[in-house]
Motif scaffolding. Structure first.
Motif, PDB file in Angstrom:
ATOM      1  N   LEU A  80       0.841  -1.186   0.000  1.00 39.65           N
ATOM      2  CA  LEU A  80       0.000   0.000   0.000  1.00 39.65           C
ATOM      3  C   LEU A  80       0.881   1.244   0.000  1.00 39.65           C
ATOM      4  O   LEU A  80       1.994   1.235   0.517  1.00 39.65           O
ATOM      5  CB  LEU A  80      -0.911   0.025   1.238  1.00 39.65           C
ATOM      6  N   ILE A  81       0.357   2.318  -0.575  1.00 36.90           N
ATOM      7  CA  ILE A  81       1.011   3.611  -0.512  1.00 36.90           C
ATOM      8  C   ILE A  81       0.205   4.485   0.454  1.00 36.90           C
ATOM      9  O   ILE A  81      -0.968   4.752   0.227  1.00 36.90           O
ATOM     10  CB  ILE A  81       1.092   4.292  -1.892  1.00 36.90           C
ATOM     11  N   ILE A  82       0.859   4.895   1.536  1.00 34.05           N
ATOM     12  CA  ILE A  82       0.217   5.741   2.537  1.00 34.05           C
ATOM     13  C   ILE A  82       0.670   7.183   2.316  1.00 34.05           C
ATOM     14  O   ILE A  82       1.865   7.472   2.344  1.00 34.05           O
ATOM     15  CB  ILE A  82       0.577   5.295   3.968  1.00 34.05           C
ATOM     16  N   GLY A  83      -0.282   8.057   2.085  1.00 37.75           N
ATOM     17  CA  GLY A  83       0.009   9.476   1.911  1.00 37.75           C
ATOM     18  C   GLY A  83      -0.421  10.265   3.134  1.00 37.75           C
ATOM     19  O   GLY A  83      -1.559  10.133   3.588  1.00 37.75           O
ATOM     20  N   VAL A  84       0.475  11.062   3.683  1.00 39.74           N
ATOM     21  CA  VAL A  84       0.202  11.875   4.868  1.00 39.74           C
ATOM     22  C   VAL A  84       0.378  13.344   4.502  1.00 39.74           C
ATOM     23  O   VAL A  84       1.444  13.746   4.017  1.00 39.74           O
ATOM     24  CB  VAL A  84       1.134  11.509   6.042  1.00 39.74           C
ATOM     25  N   VAL A  85      -0.651  14.142   4.723  1.00 38.72           N
ATOM     26  CA  VAL A  85      -0.618  15.562   4.393  1.00 38.72           C
ATOM     27  C   VAL A  85       0.038  16.328   5.544  1.00 38.72           C
ATOM     28  O   VAL A  85      -0.373  16.200   6.698  1.00 38.72           O
ATOM     29  CB  VAL A  85      -2.034  16.102   4.131  1.00 38.72           C
ATOM     30  N   GLY A  86       1.052  17.119   5.227  1.00 38.87           N
ATOM     31  CA  GLY A  86       1.728  17.913   6.247  1.00 38.87           C
ATOM     32  C   GLY A  86       0.856  19.056   6.745  1.00 38.87           C
ATOM     33  O   GLY A  86       0.089  19.659   5.988  1.00 38.87           O
TER      34      GLY A  86
END
Length: 410
Positions: A393-399
């Protein structure tokens, strides 16, 4: 005539009312996120139905450590310890002066439970951080926590991925494995020193979307109060497993003396009331770390139990490492918590991405995502990785652009 609209500035989190939460689940994570963002917390229902309700000695010790690191914190604990109000102050790190924190002997948590908290907070302090932890320090791995060798080999490289790598060091001044009281409680008597002189304004955005290939394996076999031959047997058994997969394997050996403490140490109510001394922290274990071509780090470790042969401990650590590597992903499970916390503190609007294996997503990681949204207002997105071999999975976290509000601008 047209005019430019003024940007809307959101109210800082510190001006909002306290966030109300229940249960002690992920209490340490919530306290750290609140300290970084300045958000007040009101946590209730902390083990109300337990035989020992309220906060544990380890959690109270962590609150005292946070109070030392900050200036202006306000803390209220109910008489039963089942309710907690925490309003964090500014992270000053005691003005850069050395800090000595004594962990209670009945804390029953490894020292890495505290070190991981320090590693997350240190880059956002106003001055360099120099903390010495002593008292009930367990440097070896326990059923709940990993060893200091794994911390040094996994957590510090995770910080380096976020651009925090200068003047960061962990010194093991005295090793101590976990000893047991007559009731089965764990305690230790080691000493460690953590230093971090790399304060950043905003952590670097992390992009690790590909799982690399394993290029080498390193490790540390440790023994306290035992013969060095125990380490040799542990290393030989571990190499017998991992050498079939990687040729570049090197495992160090560290042998130390057992700690001498007073009788009654580690037992509440008896400490300081009994004459004589005893040995503490006798034990052994091994920590293995696999490094990838893209800078990822995976770990596996084991410590010796009662009556367990050294060869079995070495093989158990090697199989744990292989299992961790088999879960795929770009980074090991231990470093993911630190990386995602730094990604959420990064440049506002920037999206950091990291590849994780499906088996790495557990209850603790999902709880971190929920707390990031509740406390920091951050967003986490999940999608399938392209050309995934094992369903990564690709986990994207918004700063959120929280950054270091106390750091001086040159």
């Amino acid at each position: 005539m047209t005019t430019k609209s003024q940007p809307v500035i959101a109210a800082p989190l510190s001006t909002q009312g306290p966030l109300k939460l229940t249960t002690p689940s992920l209490l340490r994570t919530r306290l750290l996120l609140a300290t970084l963002t300045g958000r007040a917390l009101h946590i209730t229902s902390i083990r109300p139905n337990s035989l020992t309700p309220g906060l544990t000695p380890a959690e109270i010790s962590l609150l005292r450590l946070l109070d030392t690191l900050t200036n202006g914190s306000h803390l209220e604990i109910s008489l039963t310890g089942t309710s907690l109000y925490y309003r964090p102050g500014l992270l000053t790190a005691n003005g850069g002066k050395p800090i000595t924190h004594t962990i209670p002997s009945d804390a029953e948590r490894g020292v890495t439970w505290y070190l991981e908290a320090l590693a997350i907070l240190a880059p956002f302090c106003k001055a360099k951080l120099d903390v010495t932890l002593k008292g009930g320090v367990i440097t070896a791995s326990t059923p709940l926590d990993y060893s200091v060798d794994t911390f040094r080999s996994v957590v510090l490289p995770a910080l380096a991925k976020a651009g925090i790598e200068r003047s960061t060091e962990l010194r093991v001044l005295r090793r101590s494995s976990a000893s047991k009281t007559k009731k089965g409680a764990l305690y230790g008597a080691g000493e460690v020193q953590f230093l971090c002189g790399h304060q950043v304004r905003i952590p670097k955005t992390v992009h690790l979307t590909t799982a690399g290939r394993i290029k080498r394996i390193r490790g540390v076999a440790y023994a306290t109060g035992l013969s060095g031959s125990v380490n040799a047997r542990t290393i030989e058994a571990a190499r017998g497993v991992v050498n079939r997969f990687v040729a570049d394997v090197y495992i160090y050996s560290d042998v130390g003396k057992a700690c001498i403490v007073k009788n009654g140490y580690g037992e509440p109510g008896k400490e300081g009331k009994m004459e004589g001394t005893k040995k503490c922290g006798v034990g052994y274990g091994i920590s293995l770390v696999a490094e990838t071509t893209l800078g990822g780090v995976f770990s596996g470790e084991a410590s010796g139990g009662e009556g367990e042969a050294a060869e079995d401990v070495g093989r158990r650590a090697a199989y744990a490492l292989l299992e961790e590597v088999g879960q795929s992903g770009a980074f090991g499970k231990i470093g993911l918590r630190v990386l995602m916390t730094m990604m959420a503190m990064g440049q506002e609007g920037d999206v950091g991405r990291i590849c994780v294996g499906r088996e790495q997503v557990d209850e603790e990681l999902v709880g971190l995502w929920r707390d990031l949204k509740a406390i920091c207002g951050g967003q986490v997105a999940i999608r399938d990785a392209e050309d995934a071999r094992n369903g990564e999975l690709i986990i994207g976290v918004v700063g959120r652009g929280v950054g270091n509000v106390g750091r001086k601008v040159a």
